[in-house]
Motif scaffolding. Sequence first.
Motif, PDB file in Angstrom:
ATOM      1  N   ALA A 103       0.450  38.792   6.421  1.00 44.11           N
ATOM      2  CA  ALA A 103       0.714  37.626   7.271  1.00 44.11           C
ATOM      3  C   ALA A 103      -0.575  36.912   7.650  1.00 44.11           C
ATOM      4  N   MET A 148       5.856  23.709  11.625  1.00 45.63           N
ATOM      5  CA  MET A 148       5.627  23.124  10.305  1.00 45.63           C
ATOM      6  C   MET A 148       6.917  23.004   9.509  1.00 45.63           C
ATOM      7  N   ALA A 149       7.910  23.818   9.848  1.00 43.05           N
ATOM      8  CA  ALA A 149       9.218  23.752   9.191  1.00 43.05           C
ATOM      9  C   ALA A 149      10.165  22.783   9.904  1.00 43.05           C
ATOM     10  N   THR A 193       6.101  28.917  17.436  1.00 39.77           N
ATOM     11  CA  THR A 193       5.316  29.358  16.294  1.00 39.77           C
ATOM     12  C   THR A 193       4.815  28.178  15.483  1.00 39.77           C
ATOM     13  N   LEU A 225      -5.592  24.167  11.168  1.00 43.34           N
ATOM     14  CA  LEU A 225      -5.285  25.508  10.677  1.00 43.34           C
ATOM     15  C   LEU A 225      -6.537  26.192  10.149  1.00 43.34           C
ATOM     16  N   THR A 249      -1.372  34.740   4.605  1.00 48.52           N
ATOM     17  CA  THR A 249      -0.360  33.878   3.985  1.00 48.52           C
ATOM     18  C   THR A 249       0.362  32.962   4.966  1.00 48.52           C
ATOM     19  N   GLU A 250       0.430  33.329   6.230  1.00 56.70           N
ATOM     20  CA  GLU A 250       1.146  32.519   7.216  1.00 56.70           C
ATOM     21  C   GLU A 250       0.205  31.465   7.809  1.00 56.70           C
ATOM     22  N   PRO A 251       0.745  30.290   8.147  1.00 56.93           N
ATOM     23  CA  PRO A 251      -0.115  29.287   8.785  1.00 56.93           C
ATOM     24  C   PRO A 251      -0.534  29.762  10.177  1.00 56.93           C
ATOM     25  N   ARG A 252      -1.835  29.626  10.467  1.00 57.06           N
ATOM     26  CA  ARG A 252      -2.372  30.042  11.762  1.00 57.06           C
ATOM     27  C   ARG A 252      -3.249  28.933  12.334  1.00 57.06           C
ATOM     28  N   PHE A 258      -0.906  32.447  15.432  1.00 54.77           N
ATOM     29  CA  PHE A 258       0.448  32.285  14.901  1.00 54.77           C
ATOM     30  C   PHE A 258       1.310  31.362  15.761  1.00 54.77           C
ATOM     31  N   ALA A 277       4.417  28.268  12.217  1.00 52.44           N
ATOM     32  CA  ALA A 277       5.282  28.189  11.034  1.00 52.44           C
ATOM     33  C   ALA A 277       6.574  27.441  11.356  1.00 52.44           C
TER      34      ALA A 277
END
Length: 117
Positions: free
Chosen positions: A19, A93-94, A88, A42, A22-25, A76, A90
């Motif tokens: 994570a 961003m979604a 979050t 980010l 690979t996850e946006p932070r 996160f 993520a």
Amino acid sequence: MADPTDAEFAAAEERGRIAMVTEPRAKTARYDAATDRVIVELFNGCTFMFPPRLVQGLEDASEAEIAKVETTPVGFGLHWEASDVDITVAGLMAGRFGTARYMVERFGPGWNAVAAE
């Protein structure tokens, strides 16, 4: 609740390592009053922004309250202490600005419910 086994603990550590890369932070977050946007830089060098009043719990927040945005320790999420709002990176961003119920109430049944799962 039982303590995790060594294998479960190792698997959780590995998921955390994955994570982190690979996850946006969020590295930084700030409020720009001129554009009425929260700007998030980010760790990967990308930047995105969003209108804060779309976020559940910030609909009626003052500019001063919105400007006190904080990033969570590893990035996160974003946090607003005065409004008791956490969301979050993520999810933002979604296009998820709150709970599924909030999204339906705010944006109608046509919002992308699949993204909330």
